[in-house]
Design an enzyme around this catalytic site. Structure first.
Site, PDB file in Angstrom:
ATOM      1  N   HIS A 133       4.341  13.327  -9.637  1.00  0.00           N
ATOM      2  CA  HIS A 133       4.674  13.561 -11.044  1.00  0.00           C
ATOM      3  C   HIS A 133       5.136  14.984 -11.310  1.00  0.00           C
ATOM      4  O   HIS A 133       4.610  15.928 -10.727  1.00  0.00           O
ATOM      5  CB  HIS A 133       3.445  13.280 -11.914  1.00  0.00           C
ATOM      6  CG  HIS A 133       3.099  11.832 -11.980  1.00  0.00           C
ATOM      7  ND1 HIS A 133       3.481  11.036 -13.031  1.00  0.00           N
ATOM      8  CD2 HIS A 133       2.432  11.030 -11.120  1.00  0.00           C
ATOM      9  CE1 HIS A 133       3.040   9.795 -12.816  1.00  0.00           C
ATOM     10  NE2 HIS A 133       2.396   9.767 -11.659  1.00  0.00           N
ATOM     11  N   VAL A 143     -21.850   3.535   1.414  1.00  0.00           N
ATOM     12  CA  VAL A 143     -23.083   4.183   0.958  1.00  0.00           C
ATOM     13  C   VAL A 143     -23.817   3.201   0.048  1.00  0.00           C
ATOM     14  O   VAL A 143     -23.245   2.691  -0.921  1.00  0.00           O
ATOM     15  CB  VAL A 143     -22.762   5.494   0.218  1.00  0.00           C
ATOM     16  CG1 VAL A 143     -24.004   6.051  -0.471  1.00  0.00           C
ATOM     17  CG2 VAL A 143     -22.190   6.512   1.195  1.00  0.00           C
ATOM     18  N   LYS A 168       1.389   5.937 -19.095  1.00  0.00           N
ATOM     19  CA  LYS A 168       2.606   6.307 -19.787  1.00  0.00           C
ATOM     20  C   LYS A 168       3.573   5.143 -19.798  1.00  0.00           C
ATOM     21  O   LYS A 168       4.708   5.244 -20.210  1.00  0.00           O
ATOM     22  CB  LYS A 168       3.218   7.572 -19.206  1.00  0.00           C
ATOM     23  CG  LYS A 168       3.805   7.391 -17.831  1.00  0.00           C
ATOM     24  CD  LYS A 168       4.406   8.710 -17.395  1.00  0.00           C
ATOM     25  CE  LYS A 168       4.654   8.764 -15.916  1.00  0.00           C
ATOM     26  NZ  LYS A 168       5.679   7.906 -15.387  1.00  0.00           N
ATOM     27  N   ILE A 177     -10.485  10.251 -10.887  1.00  0.00           N
ATOM     28  CA  ILE A 177      -9.135  10.516 -10.362  1.00  0.00           C
ATOM     29  C   ILE A 177      -8.243   9.299 -10.600  1.00  0.00           C
ATOM     30  O   ILE A 177      -8.402   8.260  -9.977  1.00  0.00           O
ATOM     31  CB  ILE A 177      -9.175  10.863  -8.864  1.00  0.00           C
ATOM     32  CG1 ILE A 177     -10.150  12.019  -8.589  1.00  0.00           C
ATOM     33  CG2 ILE A 177      -7.770  11.213  -8.368  1.00  0.00           C
ATOM     34  CD1 ILE A 177      -9.792  13.339  -9.214  1.00  0.00           C
ATOM     35  N   SER A 237      -3.936   8.564 -12.230  1.00  0.00           N
ATOM     36  CA  SER A 237      -2.648   9.233 -12.300  1.00  0.00           C
ATOM     37  C   SER A 237      -2.791  10.537 -13.068  1.00  0.00           C
ATOM     38  O   SER A 237      -3.423  10.545 -14.125  1.00  0.00           O
ATOM     39  CB  SER A 237      -1.655   8.312 -13.017  1.00  0.00           C
ATOM     40  OG  SER A 237      -0.451   8.996 -13.216  1.00  0.00           O
ATOM     41  N   CYS A 268      10.212  -6.163  13.855  1.00  0.00           N
ATOM     42  CA  CYS A 268      10.374  -6.505  12.434  1.00  0.00           C
ATOM     43  C   CYS A 268      11.839  -6.363  12.084  1.00  0.00           C
ATOM     44  O   CYS A 268      12.370  -5.263  12.036  1.00  0.00           O
ATOM     45  CB  CYS A 268       9.522  -5.580  11.571  1.00  0.00           C
ATOM     46  SG  CYS A 268       9.929  -5.626   9.816  1.00  0.00           S
ATOM     47  N   CYS A 321      13.453  -7.188   9.288  1.00  0.00           N
ATOM     48  CA  CYS A 321      13.792  -6.769   7.921  1.00  0.00           C
ATOM     49  C   CYS A 321      13.759  -5.247   7.781  1.00  0.00           C
ATOM     50  O   CYS A 321      14.591  -4.651   7.129  1.00  0.00           O
ATOM     51  CB  CYS A 321      12.844  -7.381   6.904  1.00  0.00           C
ATOM     52  SG  CYS A 321      12.757  -9.171   6.966  1.00  0.00           S
ATOM     53  N   CYS A 373      11.075 -10.701   4.347  1.00  0.00           N
ATOM     54  CA  CYS A 373      10.444 -11.932   4.825  1.00  0.00           C
ATOM     55  C   CYS A 373       8.928 -11.816   4.789  1.00  0.00           C
ATOM     56  O   CYS A 373       8.220 -12.780   5.071  1.00  0.00           O
ATOM     57  CB  CYS A 373      10.942 -12.331   6.211  1.00  0.00           C
ATOM     58  SG  CYS A 373       9.974 -11.688   7.593  1.00  0.00           S
TER      59      CYS A 373
END
Lengths: 418, 575
Positions: free
Chosen positions: B133, B257, B339, B424, B426, B492, B494, B529
């Site tokens: 950002h 934990v 936003k 935490i 964006s 792969c 693609c 795919c």
């Protein structure tokens, strides 16, 4: 840099036939296959029913393709496996092709290209199946790879979505391998597969077929544990309130195939929205000079026999001396799902071969071919069904197509026949 | 303050009579009671949010008739880490935990990071849009704003060090109403000169058309931040984690934990599914579970209210339509606390559409819904002509929001040996570089109270990623294949990923030998795919690499079985 007349991309049934076709016209041919072995998807299609048209025999997929592989090998055609095309540039009437293999990045220059890259399956996300992302959701071809090539038992209780041929065949296959197939669900109101497969794969094994039903959701955090089934309306939209949860650990999707045209598109060749493959003329040549498309990369065929046939034609044509991209398009009536080739080349021509599918089931229909308003051919069809492809040879009685000719092909349902 | 609490109680009683009690307790506002709807609980808690950011709202309101789902943990139960002592225990292997681990490894310390999932970046850090950002949407006064600009500028160096692809694609917020120009101009100037977002500028319709020819013709002008970027959020997290390991950090996956023993304001012992751990300092980077960890540590002064969002990924072909991060805005108040998402050109050249924002009490409900996709598309189709038919996949992530909608980066208030890196959401991916440095400073402060902390002289900031052959020039690609022919075998089709790259992923310092682990590292199965062709091949490569049968290969977690065993003996196919 090595030079060839024709480069065939893909070593499945279309590509093998194309290479054979070009070689028989005395071409210098190279075939590139991305997998380790020749044969394409037929390697994993161990069911029978292949070759009825081509060889008048019922062969399994591997048997069918083996005949082409043997002929291909006997012609001493150059080929490489585990070879993957990464780049094609057009320069001064030739194509410079880069591909990778274990040897490195290799380059060849060719005059003609034949694209025979087959098709791929639609996925769960393309048909808006929602929910979690567990293991146990397979496309039918992926499941077939696991079961038939790797010998793996991929599930215990399966739901199959889609009544296309692969879905039906996998229903039988998984049953034979000891898995329980709970049912085949189909969003359409009519089955998508061939009638013979409905009988031999479902009825013979008492596997239920649920029409106008679809899978809308999957459940399970790690492995799939259930799917949600909904009824759909005539526009295939789920109907609220019809949700039903079916417990299963495997979902097989047979929800359609899409021609693979990444290479074609990278060359700037336009695709037909109906076939999802490129536009070609009656030589199977695309809008780009000396680039041919055949097999399932052109349109999804129902039978492999037609795939080989288109490959052979494209292969032969790739060795033509004089080519022209000039062609006229064909006006199709609405009752066609599609028709290929979509264009007819401007040239002296006696006859052209077309493949088509009707948009809906028709008990009887007439196919009419008109040139400049004049009917030149009429043929009667009975029991047209979208899953079943039809082939027609059109004789051009004027012996020539010129650029101003207006070609129309009409499909007219005869509603009097019930 | 007493009066303020009385006022709040009055307000709540008016709106939700007899439901909720408010208490002020050690600088936190605690709400208790029982309510019927989660929306009402969120509303009541939000009503109590104070201007003073040090006072947090803690939600103890019960949702009537609903048992909140337990945290999901791995089925693995062993004693692998039992009796393990460490200087610092980091809880959580998301972007926060991984970046803190790497920054902390600049010191000579025994550091253990525990992650309950089977890989890093499995929750919010692997389920977001990957935007770096510019910070133009944030005003002075928040921790988010404090960190965002500084962090944004550090990405070029960081991504170079960690060998992570990063592109400054730029961000355009378009406006369709010309009359807004003076207001937006004032806004832009405030952000540029007061908030320090110095790349902010306004651009004309003509300039927008030059930059993005496929945006809606109705857009009149735009707010432009060329410094906005795209990164693979899980790629960055994994890179941080791997660099941390190279510098001596231990990462324990599948390790959750479960409880803590706190004595005299100090965490003595941490119980996990894999044994008891004895840390000197604990860092809470547990994402949506950060409030639960704080509670275990007897230091609960904030609450997380999970908010899920769904993103769609479009085919590479659609990626050619838009080259930056785009959205359109009106001045209508947006109450959704996001936003509003946008269209993001990802670092892998796909388009990513979304996300939306839906409050939920389920912290790990990652199920997608059709209506989310429909809504997000109808919203962003106003910006550009995107099509649902280009969708190749979609996913849902859950934001770890506090009611103050800001980060909590501080030492424990009640418990002395914990540092919280919580709330935490964006732009948490963007702020990780600067936030992690501050968390490390706090940790070193605490450690220094009773021991001398030395610099790690051997610290190496450089991590070498896996070569990306598809984007290499052909000469270099050829050289690599000559050295290792596996780089020439495409698995792969693609995404054009070779067997060599997959083996490299399996060989990484953080061993994650699952289908999804490989997919996150080198992308087989990320394409159109979705793994239909390559998944069996990748599974086979994993089984050969590990020398295990395919029935032991997993998609992701320990129970995500792919095959239940052989159908017959002696079936074998090599790739």
């Amino acid at each position: 840099m090595k030079q060839y007349d024709t480069l065939v991309i893909g070593g499945g049934p279309a590509g093998l036939a194309a290479a054979i076709g070009a070689k028989k016209e005395n071409g210098e041919v190279l075939l590139l296959e991305r997998e380790q072995r020749l044969g394409g998807i037929l390697k994993q299609c161990i069911h029978d029913g292949f070759g009825l048209i081509q060889f008048k025999e019922r062969l399994s997929g591997p048997e069918y393709v083996e005949r082409f592989i043997q002929e291909f090998l006997s012609l001493n055609i150059d080929y490489e496996t585990l070879a993957f095309v990464i780049k094609i540039d057009k320069k001064e009437g030739f194509y410079h092709v880069s591909y990778v293999s274990k040897k490195g990045v290799c380059e060849v220059t060719v005059r003609s290209l034949i694209i025979a890259t087959g098709c791929r399956e639609r996925t769960a996300k393309q048909i808006q199946i929602h929910g979690t992302r567990p293991s146990g959701v397979f496309t039918a071809g992926c499941a077939q790879h696991f079961v038939n090539l790797l010998g793996e038992k991929i599930g215990n209780k399966c739901v199959i979505l889609g009544s296309g041929d692969i879905g039906l065949i996998m229903a039988r296959r998984l049953t034979l391998e000891g898995m329980k197939v709970l049912g085949v669900y189909e969003a359409k109101a009519t089955p998508s597969g061939l009638t013979r497969n409905l009988v031999q794969c479902l009825e013979d094994y008492q596997i239920p077929l649920y029409l106008s039903h679809t899978v809308t959701r999957v459940f399970g955090e790690e492995r799939l544990n259930a799917v949600e089934i909904m009824q759909v309306d005539e526009k295939m939209r789920p109907i609220e309130g019809t949700q039903e949860i079916v417990e299963c650990d495997t979902l097989i999707l047979s929800v359609g195939l899409i021609p693979e045209n990444e290479i074609t598109e990278s060359l700037g060749i336009a695709l037909d929205l109906k076939t999802k493959g490129p536009y070609v003329d009656d030589y199977f040549m695309s809008s780009l000079e000396n680039v041919y498309i055949c097999g399932n990369a052109l349109h999804v065929n129902d039978l492999v026999d037609y795939v080989s046939e288109s490959g052979l034609i494209a292969g032969k044509n790739s060795m033509r001396q004089h080519v022209s991209t000039q062609s006229v398009s064909i006006d199709l009536s609405d009752d066609f799902l599609y028709l290929v080739p979509q264009r007819v080349s401007v040239h002296d021509v006696q006859e052209s071969m077309f493949y088509f599918r009707a948009k809906k089931e028709m008990k009887a229909a007439d196919l009419l071919v008109k040139v400049n308003g004049k009917e030149i051919m009429k043929r009667r069809y009975k029991n047209l069904k979208p899953p079943e492809m039809e082939k027609i040879k059109v004789k051009w009685e004027m012996g020539k197509i010129s650029e101003n000719d207006h070609i129309e092909i009409e499909l007219k349902e005869d509603l009097c026949v019930k | 303050m007493e009066k303020k609490i009385a006022d709040l109680q009055k307000k709540l009683d008016q709106k939700y009579p007899g439901c909720i009690q408010v208490e002020l307790d050690q600088s936190r506002i605690v709400l208790t009671g029982v309510m019927n709807s989660w929306e009402d609980i969120i509303d009541a808690c939000k009503m109590c949010v104070q201007k003073d950011k040090n006072i947090h709202v803690v939600n103890h309101i019960e949702l009537k008739g609903v048992k909140k789902p337990q945290m999901r943990i791995s089925s693995i139960q062993d004693t692998k880490y039992d009796g393990r002592h460490c200087d610092v225990l980091i809880i959580g292997g998301g972007i926060s935990g991984a970046s803190i681990a790497r920054e902390l490894s600049r010191y000579k310390l025994d550091i253990l990071l525990v992650e309950k999932e089977s890989d890093l970046a499995m929750q919010a850090s692997g389920r977001n849009d990957g935007e770096i950002h510019p910070g133009v949407d944030l005003n002075k006064g928040s921790l988010k704003q404090k960190y965002v600009v500084k962090s944004n500028r550090s990405f070029d160096q960081l991504c170079q060090e960690l060998d992570v692809p990063f592109k400054r694609v730029g961000q355009i917020v378009g406006f369709k109403d010309k009359k807004l120009y003076p207001i937006i101009w004032a806004y832009a100037m405030q952000r540029k000169y007061i908030c320090g977002v110095d790349d902010t500028c306004l651009i004309s319709r003509k300039k927008i058309k030059e930059l993005e020819p496929n945006l809606s013709d109705d857009i009149q002008f735009g707010l432009y931040n060329p410094m906005a970027g795209s990164v693979s959020p899980y790629g960055l997290t994994i890179a941080y984690g791997e660099n941390a390991i190279q510098n001596g950090v231990e990462i324990a996956l599948n390790t959750a934990v479960l409880s803590m023993e706190v004595n005299n304001h100090k965490i003595i012992r941490v119980t996990t599914n894999r044994g008891m751990i004895y840390p000197d300092i604990v860092i809470n980077a547990a994402g949506v579970f950060a409030d639960d960890i704080a509670k275990m540590a007897d230091d609960e002064f904030f609450s997380i209210h999970p908010r899920k969002g769904t993103d769609s990924i479009l085919d590479l072909k659609a990626g050619k339509m838009i080259s930056s991060i785009v959205s359109t805005k009106t001045l209508k108040k947006d109450n959704s606390h996001s936003k509003g998402g946008g269209i993001v050109h990802t670092v892998h050249d796909n388009l990513l559409i979304g996300p939306d924002a839906i409050e939920t009490y389920e912290k790990e409900n990652f199920a997608t819904e059709r209506k989310s996709i429909d809504q997000v598309f109808s919203k962003h189709q106003k910006t550009s002509n995107i099509r649902q038919s280009d969708i190749i996949t979609y996913f849902t992530g859950v934001r770890a929001a506090t009611f103050e909608e800001d980060f909590v980066i501080e030492k424990g208030r009640n418990t002395k040996n914990i540092v919280h890196c919580a709330g935490i959401q964006s732009p948490g991916l963007t702020t990780a570089p600067a936030v992690s440095k501050d968390v490390v400073k706090m940790t070193i402060d605490l450690l220094s109270e009773h021991k001398t902390v030395e610099k790690n002289e051997l610290f190496n900031p450089i991590r070498k990623g896996i070569p990306d052959l598809k984007h290499m020039d052909l000469k270099k690609r050829n050289e690599l294949i000559q050295k290792n022919p596996d780089y020439g075998i495409i698995i792969c089709r693609c995404e054009e990923i070779s067997k060599g790259e997959i083996l490299d992923a399996l060989n990484s310092v953080l061993e994650v030998t699952t289908i999804d682990g490989v997919k996150k590292r080198v992308r087989p199965g990320m394409g159109r795919c979705q793994g239909g062709f390559c998944m069996p091949l990748v599974a086979k490569i994993i089984s050969e690499y590990k020398n295990i049968p395919l029935s032991e290969v997993r998609k992701s977690g320990a129970d995500s079985i792919i095959s239940y065993g052989k159908t017959k003996e002696n079936t074998d196919e090599t790739i």
